[in-house]
Design an enzyme around this catalytic site. Structure first.
Site, mmCIF file in Angstrom:
data_model
loop_
_atom_site.group_PDB
_atom_site.id
_atom_site.type_symbol
_atom_site.label_atom_id
_atom_site.label_comp_id
_atom_site.label_asym_id
_atom_site.label_seq_id
_atom_site.Cartn_x
_atom_site.Cartn_y
_atom_site.Cartn_z
ATOM 1 N N GLU A 1 38.797 30.953 49.529
ATOM 2 C CA GLU A 1 38.551 30.793 50.959
ATOM 3 C C GLU A 1 37.348 31.608 51.447
ATOM 4 O OE1 GLU A 1 42.264 31.315 53.062
ATOM 5 O OE2 GLU A 1 41.153 31.201 54.943
ATOM 6 N N GLY A 2 37.062 32.716 50.743
ATOM 7 C CA GLY A 2 35.871 33.497 51.107
ATOM 8 C C GLY A 2 34.632 32.615 51.024
ATOM 9 N N HIS A 3 34.562 31.802 49.950
ATOM 10 C CA HIS A 3 33.404 30.914 49.781
ATOM 11 C C HIS A 3 33.448 29.734 50.748
ATOM 12 C CE1 HIS A 3 34.019 32.597 45.576
ATOM 13 N NE2 HIS A 3 32.797 32.983 45.870
ATOM 14 N N GLY B 1 31.077 30.871 41.519
ATOM 15 C CA GLY B 1 32.202 29.982 41.228
ATOM 16 C C GLY B 1 33.561 30.629 41.402
ATOM 17 N N GLN C 1 23.137 40.174 36.430
ATOM 18 C CA GLN C 1 23.698 41.165 37.352
ATOM 19 C C GLN C 1 24.935 41.860 36.777
ATOM 20 O OE1 GLN C 1 24.280 37.945 40.411
ATOM 21 N NE2 GLN C 1 26.134 39.092 40.885
ATOM 22 N N ASP D 1 30.831 41.908 50.428
ATOM 23 C CA ASP D 1 29.802 42.549 49.615
ATOM 24 C C ASP D 1 28.691 43.019 50.545
ATOM 25 O OD1 ASP D 1 31.053 42.144 47.156
ATOM 26 O OD2 ASP D 1 30.354 40.085 47.095
ATOM 27 N N SER E 1 37.613 36.870 43.799
ATOM 28 C CA SER E 1 37.947 36.206 42.530
ATOM 29 C C SER E 1 38.648 37.178 41.593
ATOM 30 C CB SER E 1 36.679 35.696 41.845
ATOM 31 O OG SER E 1 35.948 34.898 42.728
ATOM 32 N N ARG E 2 38.415 38.478 41.780
ATOM 33 C CA ARG E 2 38.985 39.461 40.849
ATOM 34 C C ARG E 2 40.431 39.826 41.188
ATOM 35 N NH1 ARG E 2 33.332 41.588 40.889
ATOM 36 N NH2 ARG E 2 32.523 41.242 38.791
HETATM 37 O O1 PAF Z 1 27.997 37.353 45.449
HETATM 38 C C1 PAF Z 1 27.835 36.662 44.409
HETATM 39 O O2 PAF Z 1 28.678 35.873 44.037
HETATM 40 C C2 PAF Z 1 26.563 36.833 43.606
HETATM 41 O O3 PAF Z 1 26.132 38.162 43.622
HETATM 42 C C3 PAF Z 1 25.439 35.889 44.049
HETATM 43 C C4 PAF Z 1 25.011 36.156 45.473
HETATM 44 C C5 PAF Z 1 25.911 34.451 43.916
HETATM 45 C C6 PAF Z 1 24.217 36.075 43.150
HETATM 46 O O4 PAF Z 1 24.509 35.788 41.826
#
Ligand code: PAF
Length: 290
Positions: free
Chosen positions: A35-37, A31, A61, A150, A186-187
């Protein structure tokens, strides 16, 4: 766009989609969409009939001292952004829905994790592998889209998919950047104004390193030193790591004569930024299906 909160509803829909021979593209996210998403969402539209996006801040995680509680969340804006990008199904489960507490098997990632971010985030990739295993099954995705920002996550997910023969293709999409080169994240909202200005030097350092390689430098130790000095000179951030490894196997490099990743992580006051560049001795590598 349909918002789905339960596994039961999602699996019923994905079952129907499969019966109708639709191809499914999937963008997993935590969430606070940027723009990356949305670049990943737009890419999915060029590969698959249907687009499923998940928004789930995955507690497994995050380490005990990490920012799970503080991780930025904005459901309403996320829903608007997803709808604007023609998402067909937005899966937003609760933690209890995803983890009802009945686990019998635990996933542990054994390779590609003792370097880069994995070194300082023990079990982080176990949590990523766990949630993605569940999400791959639930969404029945044909294609899954990840940003190369990532890159270690891409490498680990490739390992997960190869190890367990998931019938999903990973599409690795180049990092989306601000106009000044800072990788979108996001950070970034946690950076002070001064840190925001300094943060652009991470990518500048990576580009300098890439140029050294294209110019014929093959010694990774020399390049890492130069990148460190450059970042230390231009920022007040604390370098967590600067590393050069093979990609996607993430092995140590003695001499650069293959595809490698140069990756950096820098801790600013409230934000830890990561960035990387994937390079071949002849130039940058364009990525698609890996
Ligand atoms: O990159 C992320 O936002 C998270 O690591 C992911 C792939 C949604 C898994 O929780």
């Amino acid at each position: 766009m349909k918002i789905i909160r339960t596994i039961e509803e999602l699996t019923s829909i994905t079952g129907q989609l499969k019966e109708a021979n639709k191809t499914i593209g999937f963008v997993p996210t935590m969430g606070y969409l940027h723009e990356g998403h949305t670049t990943l969402m737009d890419q999915s539209k060029t590969y698959a009939d249907i687009l499923i996006v998940s928004i789930f801040v995955n507690p497994r995680q995050f380490g005990p001292n990490e920012d799970f509680e503080r991780y930025p969340r904005d459901e309403k804006t996320d829903q608007t952004i997803a709808a604007e990008h023609d998402v067909d199904y937005l899966f937003m489960p609760s933690v209890d829905e995803m983890y009802p507490g009945n686990d019998v098997v635990t996933l542990h990632v054994t390779d590609r994790v003792d370097v880069l971010c994995g070194k300082s985030r023990p079990n982080h990739f176990d949590g990523v592998a766990t949630v993605l295993t569940k999400l791959f099954h639930l969404t029945r995705a044909d294609y899954v889209f990840f940003g190369l920002k990532d890159a270690q996550q891409v490498a680990v997910v490739k390992g997960l998919v190869d190890t367990f023969n998931f019938p999903v293709k990973i599409i690795a999409v180049p990092t989306v950047r601000e106009v000044d080169g800072l990788a979108k994240s996001s950070r970034n909202v946690y950076l002070s104004d001064k840190e925001r200005q300094e943060a652009i030097y991470l990518f500048k350092a990576l580009k300098e390193a890439k140029q050294l390689i294209i110019d014929g430098e093959k010694n990774p130790v020399m390049i890492k030193e130069k990148v460190k000095k450059y970042i230390e000179h231009h920022t007040n951030g604390k370098i967590d790591y600067v590393d050069i490894l093979t990609f996607p196997s993430l092995d140590t490099v003695e001499k650069i004569n293959q595809q490698i990743i140069i990756a950096v992580a820098v801790q600013f006051t409230k934000a830890r930024l990561i960035d990387n560049i994937i390079v071949e001795p002849s130039g940058t590598v364009p990525y698609a299906i890996i």
